[in-house]
Design an enzyme around this catalytic site. Structure first.
Site, PDB file in Angstrom:
ATOM      1  N   ARG A 171      39.859  42.584  41.020  1.00  0.00           N
ATOM      2  CA  ARG A 171      40.358  41.258  40.640  1.00  0.00           C
ATOM      3  C   ARG A 171      40.793  41.193  39.182  1.00  0.00           C
ATOM      4  O   ARG A 171      41.606  40.362  38.801  1.00  0.00           O
ATOM      5  CB  ARG A 171      39.258  40.221  40.915  1.00  0.00           C
ATOM      6  CG  ARG A 171      39.573  38.795  40.496  1.00  0.00           C
ATOM      7  CD  ARG A 171      40.783  38.242  41.237  1.00  0.00           C
ATOM      8  NE  ARG A 171      41.031  36.857  40.891  1.00  0.00           N
ATOM      9  CZ  ARG A 171      41.573  36.420  39.748  1.00  0.00           C
ATOM     10  NH1 ARG A 171      41.929  37.293  38.815  1.00  0.00           N
ATOM     11  NH2 ARG A 171      41.763  35.135  39.539  1.00  0.00           N
ATOM     12  N   LYS A 172      40.222  42.051  38.346  1.00  0.00           N
ATOM     13  CA  LYS A 172      40.532  42.067  36.916  1.00  0.00           C
ATOM     14  C   LYS A 172      40.408  40.669  36.305  1.00  0.00           C
ATOM     15  O   LYS A 172      41.349  40.136  35.709  1.00  0.00           O
ATOM     16  CB  LYS A 172      41.917  42.636  36.653  1.00  0.00           C
ATOM     17  CG  LYS A 172      42.063  44.118  37.009  1.00  0.00           C
ATOM     18  CD  LYS A 172      43.427  44.654  36.583  1.00  0.00           C
ATOM     19  CE  LYS A 172      43.561  46.139  36.884  1.00  0.00           C
ATOM     20  NZ  LYS A 172      43.702  46.427  38.316  1.00  0.00           N
ATOM     21  N   PHE A 173      39.235  40.074  36.420  1.00  0.00           N
ATOM     22  CA  PHE A 173      38.991  38.766  35.809  1.00  0.00           C
ATOM     23  C   PHE A 173      39.271  38.848  34.306  1.00  0.00           C
ATOM     24  O   PHE A 173      38.949  39.848  33.659  1.00  0.00           O
ATOM     25  CB  PHE A 173      37.538  38.344  36.037  1.00  0.00           C
ATOM     26  CG  PHE A 173      37.207  38.045  37.472  1.00  0.00           C
ATOM     27  CD1 PHE A 173      37.546  36.823  38.037  1.00  0.00           C
ATOM     28  CD2 PHE A 173      36.558  38.987  38.264  1.00  0.00           C
ATOM     29  CE1 PHE A 173      37.237  36.537  39.367  1.00  0.00           C
ATOM     30  CE2 PHE A 173      36.242  38.719  39.589  1.00  0.00           C
ATOM     31  CZ  PHE A 173      36.583  37.486  40.144  1.00  0.00           C
TER      32      PHE A 173
END
EC number: 2.4.2.10
Length: 476
Positions: free
Chosen positions: A304-306
């Protein structure tokens, strides 16, 4: 006139031999200075020196590769290599903090013998500085050959370190020939002989020995060190299944993803998803994928690569249509917004026993996740080691901040059988390079598997390559 006399006169003629009062590298003042850097401008002389160097060696001096002492001896070693078909290695005088960060460049095998080539020896310090990193990578160094020996203890100092010095020209012979040929006055020769008598043994400056490489811990030992339950579980899965392969399942539909997950599941320890690219996502997707993961015993990693502030990522993680918290064992995050992002994700993930990977590096060309950014990610991970289980990294072995704790897992994207890249800036490295040279643990493979004619067979090939690289690293 002998060939050696002709060579001495040529060196004098081009100005490589100077008389006066000169400060040497060792700190002492000398009545003669020899500057062999000039020979690169005289190709025929350089060739003559290189050929004579090798032919002057005794039969007992056997070797597999050659290495010139940086920098003046490098062209000599190059001509020796090319003229005689002998493989050459290069020692980096300054090790770079990027790329492979190697001290020795070139192809070699452990226990091969390397001949060191030098232009000039006084104390022998420069030869020892080259021998140390050669020996550190498993090469044997027993001989060195030099164009000119200043006869000031170099031979003895090298012998004490297990290296026999072979000299083409002794300094006293050079001065004698120059006097006999009328190139210098008798007083110059007398002066030099007196200098050599007074400086018979120049001490070698202490050569810093390379630090021994720390023992590589296996996944079993590292599992015991991990503070995160998902980190422990991943180590255990890798050991039991003998795989460090992660499939990047970047396919067009949820149906395709579930299908390929079932096909390659036996070969992987981790499945990486981008759930927001699936047009046919349904609320039961997570439970379906979870069932396949449990069946084949792999973990699910939602890429997701928050990157937002803590409060926002908390809602993104738990809510929305994807409800990532419900089905993903592992997520990842950038640290651009600071440590608050970890606090937010940890608030929801810790009670569920989830794990977080921080993006310390990226595999795309021109990315900004380097240097201080990487160091900041390591610092944040250290402060949250109960939730942060590792990193997305590209070359952790080269990190300026030092290699991080063995409890942390390194997963590297952009892995294919052959090095290269794509039109959008993705850079690819091989499984062997990623694991043994770059210091990673898990290879993340996407298109190399999902675009293959038989994804399951191809995944097996990657699994074998990745695991063999891990075993090789552990044996070093």
């Amino acid at each position: 006139m002998s060939a050696m006399e002709a060579l001495i006169l040529q060196l004098h003629e081009i100005g490589a031999v100077k008389f006066g009062n000169f400060k040497l590298k060792s700190g002492i003042f000398s009545p003669v200075y020899i500057d062999l850097r000039l020979i690169v401008s005289y190709p025929s002389l350089l060739t003559q020196i290189s050929q004579t160097l090798i032919s002057s060696l005794p039969p007992s001096a056997t070797f597999d590769v050659v290495c010139g002492v940086p920098y003046t001896a490098l062209p000599i070693a190059t001509v020796v290599s090319v003229s005689n078909g002998i493989p050459m290695l290069m020692r980096r005088k300054e090790i770079k903090d990027y790329g492979t960060s190697k001290a020795i460049e070139g192809i070699f095998e452990k226990d091969q013998t390397c001949l060191i080539i030098e232009d000039l020896v006084t104390s022998g310090a420069s030869v020892l500085e080259t021998a140390a990193p050669l020996r550190a990578v498993g090469l044997k160094v027993s001989d060195a050959v030099v164009l000119i020996d200043r006869q000031q203890g170099g031979r003895e100092n090298l012998a004490e370190n297990g290296i026999k010095l072979h000299s083409m020209i002794m300094l006293t012979d050079m001065v004698r020939v120059l006097k006999e040929k009328g190139k210098i006055e008798v007083e110059v020769e007398v002066n030099l002989l007196k200098f050599l008598e007074e400086n018979r043994r120049v001490s070698v400056p202490s050569v810093e020995k390379p630090k021994p490489k720390p023992r590589v811990l296996g996944f079993k030992e590292r599992s015991e060190l991990s503070k995160n339950p998902t980190g422990k579980k991943l180590f255990d899965i890798m050991l039991k299944k003998e795989t460090n392969l992660c499939l990047a399942a970047d396919v067009g539909t949820a149906a395709e993803l579930l299908d390929i997950a079932d096909k390659v599941g036996p070969e992987i320890c981790l499945l990486k998803t981008h759930v927001d690219i699936l047009p046919d996502f349904t609320p039961d997707f997570g439970s379906k994928l979870r069932a396949i993961a449990d069946k084949h015993k792999f973990l699910i990693f939602e890429d997701r690569k928050f990157a937002d502030i803590g409060n926002t990522v908390t809602m993104q993680y738990e809510g929305g249509i994807f409800k990532i918290l419900e089905w993903a064992d592992i997520i990842n995050a950038h640290v651009i917004s600071g440590p608050g992002i970890v606090d937010g994700l940890k608030l929801k993930g810790m009670p569920r026993g989830r794990g977080l990977l921080l993006l310390a590096e990226m595999s795309s060309a021109g990315n900004l996740a380097t240097g201080d950014y990487t160091a900041a990610a390591v610092k944040i991970a250290d402060a949250h080691s109960d939730f942060v289980m590792g990193f997305i990294s590209v070359n952790p072995a080269s990190w300026k901040c030092g290699y991080v704790y063995p409890s942390m897992i390194h997963a590297t994207p952009g892995v294919q059988m052959v090095k290269g890249g794509d039109a959008l800036g993705q850079q690819y490295n091989t499984p062997h390079s990623v694991i043994t040279e770059r210091g990673s643990d898990i290879i993340i493979v996407g298109r190399g598997i999902i675009k293959a004619e038989n994804p399951a067979e191809t995944a097996h090939e990657y699994r074998v390559q990745g695991w063999n690289a891990y075993l090789e690293k552990c044996s070093q």
